[in-house]
Motif scaffolding. Structure first.
Motif, short mmCIF file in Angstrom:
data_model
loop_
_atom_site.label_atom_id
_atom_site.label_comp_id
_atom_site.label_asym_id
_atom_site.label_seq_id
_atom_site.Cartn_x
_atom_site.Cartn_y
_atom_site.Cartn_z
N GLN A 35 48.25 7.04 -13.89
CA GLN A 35 47.35 7.44 -12.72
C GLN A 35 47.12 8.96 -12.48
N LYS A 36 46.13 8.95 -11.95
CA LYS A 36 45.62 10.33 -11.49
C LYS A 36 45.94 10.72 -9.94
N ASP A 37 46.36 9.99 -9.31
CA ASP A 37 46.80 10.22 -7.88
C ASP A 37 48.20 10.33 -7.96
N PHE A 38 48.83 11.30 -7.18
CA PHE A 38 50.38 11.67 -7.24
C PHE A 38 50.91 10.66 -6.59
N LYS A 39 50.45 10.23 -5.38
CA LYS A 39 51.23 9.13 -4.73
C LYS A 39 51.51 7.90 -5.38
N ALA A 87 54.40 15.09 -1.64
CA ALA A 87 53.06 14.26 -1.60
C ALA A 87 52.51 14.73 -0.21
N GLY A 88 53.14 14.49 0.93
CA GLY A 88 52.86 14.38 2.11
C GLY A 88 52.38 16.17 2.52
N ILE A 89 53.23 16.89 1.80
CA ILE A 89 52.90 18.39 2.13
C ILE A 89 51.49 18.58 1.49
N ILE A 90 51.25 18.20 -0.01
CA ILE A 90 50.08 18.19 -0.47
C ILE A 90 49.03 17.88 0.19
N ASN A 91 49.23 16.61 0.84
CA ASN A 91 48.20 15.92 1.61
C ASN A 91 47.88 16.72 2.99
N TYR A 92 48.82 17.34 3.42
CA TYR A 92 48.95 18.08 4.81
C TYR A 92 47.82 19.42 4.51
N ARG A 132 44.41 17.49 2.28
CA ARG A 132 43.75 16.39 2.68
C ARG A 132 43.62 15.37 1.67
N GLU A 133 44.06 15.41 0.43
CA GLU A 133 44.15 14.57 -0.44
C GLU A 133 45.39 14.64 -1.40
N HIS A 134 45.90 13.70 -2.20
CA HIS A 134 47.11 13.87 -2.97
C HIS A 134 46.76 13.38 -4.41
#
Lengths: 505, 160
Positions: A308-312, A359-364, A367-369
């Motif tokens: 996977q390349k996406d953290f979530k 993951a939420g903090i990175i997204n915050y 705006r992506e994860h």
């Protein structure tokens, strides 16, 4: 605790654990009509009370043994009975405390991701928690189905309001989840035909003479497959990665750790609370099947996580592997492994909640994860990344953290059983986790890429510290501290709670 | 999208029928606790009467009778009455949902108290079912954006 001066409250705690979040959830839209901002303290109050009563119930169980609470004062098996023992007492505390932390953590991210929808979000969030708590606390097989549906329906709604593609992911989850719930319901129906009872304790008493019956065997198969879908056991996990990747950050941090773990709890409860352990060990080879399923889930979960390349999305596949740990631990069918599996439930709730919070903090911030979004994060958000590193070490299984000890018990259980392939699966998955997380550390420290440095840059260029907001950071730090404490006090946890929670096999 | 109905026959008949449908719905709710019927069935009938109103007259004309905020309040408060009746038993030092405890405040015997407790549950269920049915109808038929709301949203967007 303060509550001990009020014996009636302690007596009513099992009902209040469910009723408080439920009633608060129902009034949330009404409060939201008066003042939108009031819904947040309102939700926190509900979750705080639920946590308080969960802790009270667990203390009561540790002191005075199993609690039986009769709904409407109808005697079981006719009425619905809530039963709190060591196993679900522990689960109640885990669920309500996680929900409380995620609620605090989620305030900022919900305001950013779902502007204008906070009120309904909080309403469904509370219903979701009610569902989880209800599944765990009830002693009635049909009531469990009702709460399973409450939790699932709330989950579908919460996931569907996520980013692009979330409605489609949620729809797939609905199809799979509904099939799982139908199987569970069918299983209860079959058992009801032959026994005429829905109460778990009553079923456990009535079933042993019927173990040869094909109806009971069918019911057992339906139970296992239905729950396996809900807990995303490989190969029934296909709904999970999409659903939890695309859900809003606060939802992934709540649902991803809890739904799978609650389902594992239901499986343990059915294997040992409704059926006798001898049934699933000697009458049908269920334990062997679970062991194989667990091993396969660990291997595939780990390998897919690597891709996977996406953290979530990577975290989602780690969850698939972690479910394999617990199912395999149950499938080993010895006391040590079973204790390890229950301890791992506790650890895993904290670890996955923490990782999805990161993951939420990175997204915050970004705006992506994606994994690349971790670039220079150690400089930008040192505290977040310190907590992240602690939790990552626990997932890998490095000694002072909780993850090491549950894996240790699982390993010992596997060695006792001589199941070398499970040992291999555990070690393989730990190694893969090392690769997964050190890759992120590498990106986070900015070791890879740009070796030549862009023109004019002298390497150590200062990146300003831009920490996450405190309301997101503090719950994450608490999760990281908890996982270390769970490691230090694992003996106490096993000795005081878990050894009474699982049967001695 | 629900458009304004143009058919005078449908509009007149609905106008005449709706009060009777609603009365029947209330009747079904009130008798549910000791005879066939109940909160869910009665609530569905009440909800159907409001949906008929919306279909015949269109949302713009009928919205004063079916305010969206009231629907929200009803769906929340309805289920709250359901759970709250059970909670009241807990406040009266009984077990949750033990309606016999209501005898303490209703000045009747336990059997009557149980019957009245169920009645109050049915009323709550009826309110919630009615409101939720109409909300679902409005959501599906308008795609989630009520007529009139769209302009408001644009206005706020422009201001921002």
């Amino acid at each position: 605790m303060i509550l001990e001066q009020f014996p009636f409250l302690v007596h009513s705690a099992p009902a209040l654990i469910i009723v408080i979040p439920l009633m608060f959830a129902l009034l949330t839209p009404v409060i939201g009509l008066i003042r939108r901002e009031w819904t947040f303290p309102w939700m926190l109050l509900a979750l705080l009370l639920a946590t308080l009563f969960s802790v009270t119930a667990l203390q009561d169980v540790m002191r005075n043994g199993v609690i039986h609470y009769r709904m409407g004062n109808w005697e079981p098996p006719w009425g619905i009975e809530y039963v709190v023992d060591h196993l679900n007492g522990l689960m109640l505390v885990l669920i309500s405390a996680t929900a409380l932390l995620v609620a605090v953590y989620g305030k900022k991210s919900v305001e950013q991701e779902l502007p204008g929808k906070e009120v309904y979000f909080r309403c469904i969030f509370l219903l979701q928690v009610t569902g989880f708590l209800g599944i765990v606390i009830t002693g009635d097989a049909f009531n469990l189905y009702v709460f399973l549906e409450i939790a699932s329906l709330a989950g579908y709604a919460l996931i569907a309001i996520g980013e692009d593609g979330a409605p489609f992911a949620s729809f797939r989850y609905i199809i799979m989840g509904t099939i799982g719930a139908c199987f569970y319901l069918l299983a209860i129906g079959y058992l009801y035909i032959v026994t005429g009872s829905l109460n778990m304790a009553d079923l456990a008493r009535l079933l042993p003479p019927l173990y040869g019956s094909k109806v009971v065997l069918t019911a057992f198969a339906f139970f296992m497959v239905g729950i396996a879908i809900k807990m995303a056991l490989f190969p029934l996990h296909v709904w999970l990665p999409d659903a939890y990747t695309k859900a809003p950050s606060a939802v992934s941090a709540l649902v991803a750790p809890l739904m799978t773990k609650v389902s594992v709890y239901v499986m343990i409860r059915i294997l040992f609370g409704v059926f006798a352990p001898s049934f699933s060990i000697s009458v049908v080879p269920a334990m062997k099947i679970l062991l194989v399923a667990g091993i396969v889930a660990i291997f595939t979960g780990a390998i897919l996580a690597l891709a996977q390349k996406d953290f979530k999305r990577m975290l989602c596949y780690i969850i698939v592997a972690e479910v394999g740990y617990m199912v395999g631990g149950v499938g080993l069918a010895n006391t040590t492994a079973l204790r390890g599996a229950v301890l791992h439930i506790a650890n895993d709730v904290v670890m996955t909640a923490g990782l999805f919070a990161v993951a939420g903090i990175i997204n915050y911030k970004m705006r992506e994860h994606r994994l690349d979004d971790f670039k220079d994060m150690f400089k930008r958000m040192p505290f977040t990344m310190a907590a992240f590193a602690t939790i990552a070490l626990s997932i890998i299984g490095v000694p002072p953290t909780g993850g090491f000890f549950s894996k240790w018990y699982l390993l010992q259980g596997a060695l006792q059983e001589g199941s070398w392939i499970f040992v291999a699966a555990l070690l393989f998955s730990s190694l893969v986790n090392v690769v997964l997380f050190f890759r992120i550390f590498e990106i986070g420290y900015g070791f890879h890429g740009d070796h030549g440095h862009s023109a004019g840059g002298d390497g150590g260029e200062a990146v300003a510290i831009r920490e996450a907001p405190l309301s997101m950071l503090v719950p994450l730090m608490i999760a990281a501290a908890t996982i270390v404490l769970l490691g230090f006090y694992n003996q106490a946890l096993i000795g005081k709670i878990i050894q009474y929670a699982v049967p001695v096999l | 999208m629900i458009y304004r109905g143009e058919d005078i026959i449908i509009r007149t008949i609905s106008r005449m029928l709706i009060p009777f449908i609603q009365l029947y719905g209330l009747y079904v709710i009130m008798h549910g606790h000791y005879s066939p019927g109940g909160g869910f069935q009665g609530g569905v009938i009440l909800g159907a009467s409001l949906i008929l109103l919306l279909l015949a007259y269109g949302y713009q004309d009928a919205k004063s009778r079916v305010p969206e905020k009231l629907l929200t309040v009803f769906s929340g408060v309805g289920v709250f009455i359901y759970a709250g009746t059970g909670f009241l038993c807990l406040v009266l030092l009984g077990n949750f949902l033990d309606y016999a405890m209501l005898a303490k405040i209703l000045h009747t015997d336990a059997a009557h108290a149980r019957s009245l407790g169920i009645l109050s549950v049915e009323i709550g269920v009826g309110m919630a079912v009615m409101a939720v049915m109409v909300s679902i109808f409005l959501d599906i038929s308008t795609g989630g954006v009520l007529p009139g709301e769209e302009e408001e949203k644009q206005k706020t967007a422009e201001e921002a």
